[in-house]
Design a protein around this motif. Structure first.
Motif, PDB file in Angstrom:
ATOM      1  N   GLU A 304       0.865  -1.359  -0.028  1.00 57.56           N
ATOM      2  CA  GLU A 304      -0.043   0.105   0.198  1.00 57.56           C
ATOM      3  C   GLU A 304       1.019   1.101  -0.031  1.00 57.56           C
ATOM      4  O   GLU A 304       0.708   2.190  -0.774  1.00 57.56           O
ATOM      5  N   ARG A 305       1.918   1.087   0.726  1.00 52.50           N
ATOM      6  CA  ARG A 305       2.853   2.468   0.735  1.00 52.50           C
ATOM      7  C   ARG A 305       3.576   2.559  -0.526  1.00 52.50           C
ATOM      8  O   ARG A 305       3.765   3.708  -0.781  1.00 52.50           O
ATOM      9  N   ARG A 306       3.696   1.497  -1.088  1.00 49.12           N
ATOM     10  CA  ARG A 306       4.511   1.541  -2.318  1.00 49.12           C
ATOM     11  C   ARG A 306       3.930   2.237  -3.230  1.00 49.12           C
ATOM     12  O   ARG A 306       4.293   2.976  -4.156  1.00 49.12           O
ATOM     13  N   GLU A 307       2.611   2.009  -3.316  1.00 50.35           N
ATOM     14  CA  GLU A 307       1.573   2.837  -4.426  1.00 50.35           C
ATOM     15  C   GLU A 307       1.903   4.174  -4.116  1.00 50.35           C
ATOM     16  O   GLU A 307       1.824   4.898  -5.104  1.00 50.35           O
ATOM     17  N   LYS A 308       1.821   4.595  -2.907  1.00 50.19           N
ATOM     18  CA  LYS A 308       1.838   6.231  -2.667  1.00 50.19           C
ATOM     19  C   LYS A 308       3.385   6.681  -3.101  1.00 50.19           C
ATOM     20  O   LYS A 308       3.469   7.713  -3.778  1.00 50.19           O
ATOM     21  N   VAL A 309       4.392   5.875  -2.703  1.00 52.17           N
ATOM     22  CA  VAL A 309       5.768   6.292  -3.241  1.00 52.17           C
ATOM     23  C   VAL A 309       5.475   6.538  -4.826  1.00 52.17           C
ATOM     24  O   VAL A 309       6.338   7.260  -5.342  1.00 52.17           O
ATOM     25  N   PHE A 310       5.037   5.394  -5.477  1.00 56.62           N
ATOM     26  CA  PHE A 310       4.893   5.788  -6.953  1.00 56.62           C
ATOM     27  C   PHE A 310       4.292   6.804  -7.248  1.00 56.62           C
ATOM     28  O   PHE A 310       4.991   7.590  -8.301  1.00 56.62           O
ATOM     29  N   GLU A 311       3.294   7.349  -6.563  1.00 59.79           N
ATOM     30  CA  GLU A 311       2.707   8.489  -6.994  1.00 59.79           C
ATOM     31  C   GLU A 311       3.830   9.716  -6.891  1.00 59.79           C
ATOM     32  O   GLU A 311       3.901  10.665  -7.651  1.00 59.79           O
ATOM     33  N   VAL A 312       4.475   9.691  -5.506  1.00 54.86           N
ATOM     34  CA  VAL A 312       5.431  10.814  -5.447  1.00 54.86           C
ATOM     35  C   VAL A 312       6.347  10.870  -6.495  1.00 54.86           C
ATOM     36  O   VAL A 312       6.664  11.855  -6.956  1.00 54.86           O
ATOM     37  N   LEU A 313       6.898   9.657  -6.955  1.00 55.73           N
ATOM     38  CA  LEU A 313       7.810   9.687  -7.918  1.00 55.73           C
ATOM     39  C   LEU A 313       7.410  10.054  -9.298  1.00 55.73           C
ATOM     40  O   LEU A 313       7.999  10.790 -10.168  1.00 55.73           O
ATOM     41  N   ASN A 314       6.101   9.765  -9.494  1.00 55.97           N
ATOM     42  CA  ASN A 314       5.605   9.831 -10.960  1.00 55.97           C
ATOM     43  C   ASN A 314       5.370  11.655 -10.845  1.00 55.97           C
ATOM     44  O   ASN A 314       5.786  12.369 -11.910  1.00 55.97           O
ATOM     45  N   LEU A 315       5.154  12.173 -10.005  1.00 59.40           N
ATOM     46  CA  LEU A 315       5.015  13.558  -9.604  1.00 59.40           C
ATOM     47  C   LEU A 315       6.339  14.020  -9.964  1.00 59.40           C
ATOM     48  O   LEU A 315       6.461  15.406 -10.639  1.00 59.40           O
ATOM     49  N   LEU A 316       7.471  13.747  -9.389  1.00 61.19           N
ATOM     50  CA  LEU A 316       8.608  14.349  -9.558  1.00 61.19           C
ATOM     51  C   LEU A 316       9.216  13.931 -11.057  1.00 61.19           C
ATOM     52  O   LEU A 316      10.441  14.176 -11.219  1.00 61.19           O
ATOM     53  N   ASN A 317       8.499  13.192 -11.784  1.00 61.51           N
ATOM     54  CA  ASN A 317       9.018  13.075 -13.262  1.00 61.51           C
ATOM     55  C   ASN A 317      10.052  11.648 -13.212  1.00 61.51           C
ATOM     56  O   ASN A 317      10.910  11.802 -14.101  1.00 61.51           O
ATOM     57  N   TYR A 368      20.167   8.585  -9.727  1.00 55.51           N
ATOM     58  CA  TYR A 368      19.015   7.655  -9.002  1.00 55.51           C
ATOM     59  C   TYR A 368      18.889   8.405  -7.629  1.00 55.51           C
ATOM     60  O   TYR A 368      19.748   9.012  -6.945  1.00 55.51           O
ATOM     61  N   ILE A 369      17.684   8.065  -7.462  1.00 54.81           N
ATOM     62  CA  ILE A 369      17.119   8.464  -6.032  1.00 54.81           C
ATOM     63  C   ILE A 369      16.698   7.048  -5.404  1.00 54.81           C
ATOM     64  O   ILE A 369      16.124   6.051  -6.066  1.00 54.81           O
ATOM     65  N   ARG A 370      16.619   6.777  -4.091  1.00 51.94           N
ATOM     66  CA  ARG A 370      15.865   5.743  -3.251  1.00 51.94           C
ATOM     67  C   ARG A 370      14.820   6.304  -2.258  1.00 51.94           C
ATOM     68  O   ARG A 370      15.542   6.920  -1.413  1.00 51.94           O
ATOM     69  N   VAL A 371      13.773   5.805  -2.538  1.00 54.61           N
ATOM     70  CA  VAL A 371      12.964   6.114  -1.423  1.00 54.61           C
ATOM     71  C   VAL A 371      12.526   4.942  -0.604  1.00 54.61           C
ATOM     72  O   VAL A 371      12.273   3.944  -0.822  1.00 54.61           O
ATOM     73  N   SER A 372      12.316   5.287   1.000  1.00 54.29           N
ATOM     74  CA  SER A 372      12.283   4.442   1.625  1.00 54.29           C
ATOM     75  C   SER A 372      10.634   4.055   1.923  1.00 54.29           C
ATOM     76  O   SER A 372       9.790   4.940   1.822  1.00 54.29           O
ATOM     77  N   LEU A 373      10.111   2.630   2.124  1.00 50.64           N
ATOM     78  CA  LEU A 373       8.979   2.558   2.537  1.00 50.64           C
ATOM     79  C   LEU A 373       8.544   2.520   3.935  1.00 50.64           C
ATOM     80  O   LEU A 373       7.502   2.209   4.379  1.00 50.64           O
ATOM     81  N   CYS A 374       9.666   3.049   4.768  1.00 54.77           N
ATOM     82  CA  CYS A 374       9.316   3.049   6.284  1.00 54.77           C
ATOM     83  C   CYS A 374       8.747   4.307   6.706  1.00 54.77           C
ATOM     84  O   CYS A 374       9.330   4.959   7.612  1.00 54.77           O
ATOM     85  N   ALA A 375       7.658   4.410   6.172  1.00 55.62           N
ATOM     86  CA  ALA A 375       6.817   5.680   6.679  1.00 55.62           C
ATOM     87  C   ALA A 375       5.227   5.275   6.420  1.00 55.62           C
ATOM     88  O   ALA A 375       4.896   4.617   5.261  1.00 55.62           O
ATOM     89  N   THR A 376       4.349   5.919   7.265  1.00 51.98           N
ATOM     90  CA  THR A 376       3.066   5.430   7.155  1.00 51.98           C
ATOM     91  C   THR A 376       2.555   5.978   5.745  1.00 51.98           C
ATOM     92  O   THR A 376       3.015   6.967   5.188  1.00 51.98           O
ATOM     93  N   VAL A 377       1.226   5.535   5.382  1.00 52.09           N
ATOM     94  CA  VAL A 377       0.575   5.941   4.246  1.00 52.09           C
ATOM     95  C   VAL A 377       0.234   7.713   4.509  1.00 52.09           C
ATOM     96  O   VAL A 377       0.364   8.214   3.656  1.00 52.09           O
ATOM     97  N   GLN A 378      -0.083   7.797   5.544  1.00 55.43           N
ATOM     98  CA  GLN A 378      -0.406   9.347   5.844  1.00 55.43           C
ATOM     99  C   GLN A 378       0.619   9.950   5.619  1.00 55.43           C
ATOM    100  O   GLN A 378       0.581  11.137   5.055  1.00 55.43           O
TER     101      GLN A 378
END
Ligand SMILES: Cc1ncc(COP(=O)(O)O)c(C=O)c1O
Length: 397
Positions: A304-317, A368-378
């Motif tokens: 679930e978190r990863r879907e949010k991270v994908f959204e952030v990454l899409n936003l950042l192009n 590249y960048i690396r985004v962690s999934l260790c943060a809540t969906v909120q």
């Protein structure tokens, strides 16, 4: 007043070894927080969820007993060694003798150092992945060895280019670090890749050190390099409870391999520490006995978190593969940024979100960048909103 000798300096072995990147960066983030910035930290892979309640209860119950507070065996408790062996049989289909082929560690990070100190003399060479976990590089250097990078490229599925490696002089290479699921790229291993790694180790008489802490995270087919036929003759494997059991702060890991290798590493390690607190070992054994439901529950949250991270990454192009395992998402930065450091700074200073620049894992990670999934969906939703405001503000300029 300085009472020490005028020529008092740190040892030569520390030359070129800086403070660990995250230890420095976390200080800067602390400073920014003191200024009221409330940084959302998507940098480090420290699971924010607790271990299973039974694991905590075991620690509580065991630590209230009077006879568990003394030094423990250097080889670890029989209960934990048996639990490790059973875990390897159940999940990786690998047989390990609990008495001689398993060594509990105080986290797998220390194991990397122990392995280097056990096998390297000055000038010995070690193949290290670029990009890869920075500790391989510093442990090799601290032990007096020399790092020989092997690049992992997106177009090769982040697999080593064995043809290229075979063209190098390999006589002085004693060890090769490999790590799949790979950190930071999230690349999963294939059976074929594992077979090629073992064949390479056997052919060139190189001890392959497989670091395997992420095999259960966002991956339903955990694999061990020790499963490959003939692997025990040239492979040792590090594993960890930090990520898959949410026990990063408890410091429990393991080294698995042939008896001779375990005995050799123990010769060094037994001079470094004096065992691990027994209740922690017993609780770790309990954690290793958890069933499918546990991993499913952990992974549902990360998915679930990863879907949010994908959204952030899409936003950042940014460009990324959706087929990644482990606790992070690895993504290529858009060409308007010189590299991942520039993007990371932009997002940190202008939207109070910290993302790790890929360059800290080696030169091949610079774009590249690396985004962690260790943060809540909120928190991730908030990070998305902050990034969106940054982009909007830039468009308005
Ligand atoms: C690739 C890799 N290996 C090893 C470790 C160390 O894990 P442990 O907590 O078991 O020391 C980490 C931690 O981030 C890691 O990313």
């Amino acid at each position: 007043m300085n009472l020490l000798k005028a020529d008092m300096k740190t040892s030569k072995r520390l030359e070129g070894i800086g403070e660990y990147y995250f230890s420095q960066k976390l200080r800067e983030i602390d400073e920014l927080n003191k200024q009221g910035k409330q940084i959302i930290n998507l940098g480090i892979g420290s699971p924010d969820l607790p271990p299973h309640p039974e694991v905590i209860r075991t620690l509580q119950d065991e630590s209230s007993k009077p006879n568990v507070h003394g030094y423990q065996s250097y080889k670890g408790s029989v209960v934990l060694r048996k639990a490790i062996s059973a875990w390897y049989r159940e999940w990786y289909n690998v047989e390990l003798d609990a008495d001689s082929e398993v060594l509990p560690l105080i986290g797998s990070k220390e194991g990397i150092m122990h392995v280097c100190m056990t096998y390297l003399d000055k000038g010995d060479e070690v193949l290290v992945p670029n990009p890869g976990y920075p500790t391989y590089r510093s442990a090799v250097k601290l032990a007096g060895g020399k790092c020989i990078d092997y690049n992992l490229k997106e177009k090769n599925n982040y697999e080593p280019d064995f043809e290229k490696l075979e063209k190098k002089k390999l006589e002085k290479v004693k060890l090769m670090f490999v790590n799949y699921p790979q950190m930071p790229t999230g690349q999963l291993p294939s059976k074929d890749l594992f077979e090629r790694i073992v064949a390479f180790g056997r052919k060139h008489k190189i001890l392959i050190v497989h670091d395997n802490p992420y095999s259960f995270i966002l991956n339903d087919r955990p694999m061990s390099l020790l499963h490959v036929e003939g692997a025990k003759e040239c492979v040792i494997e590090l594993n960890s409870l930090s990520k898959s059991q949410n026990m990063a702060g408890w410091r429990v890991g393991m080294l698995c391999g042939a008896k001779e290798r375990i005995d050799e590493v123990l010769r060094f390690k037994s001079n470094m520490d004096s065992g691990m607190f027994l209740p922690v070992q017993l609780a770790a054994a309990r954690a290793l006995g958890l069933g499918k439901d546990w991993y499913q529950q952990v992974n549902n949250e990360y998915a679930e978190r990863r879907e949010k991270v994908f959204e952030v990454l899409n936003l950042l192009n940014c460009k990324f593969s959706k087929d990644q395992a482990g606790l992070f998402v690895w993504a290529r930065v858009p060409s308007k940024y010189k590299n991942g450091y520039e993007l990371s700074d932009d997002v940190l200073y202008n939207s109070n979100v910290f993302i790790t620049p890929g360059g800290i894992f080696g030169s091949a990670g610079e774009k590249y960048i690396r985004v962690s999934l260790c943060a809540t969906v909120q928190k991730l939703t908030e990070a998305f909103e902050r990034a969106a405001s940054l982009i909007l503000a830039k468009e308005e300029i």
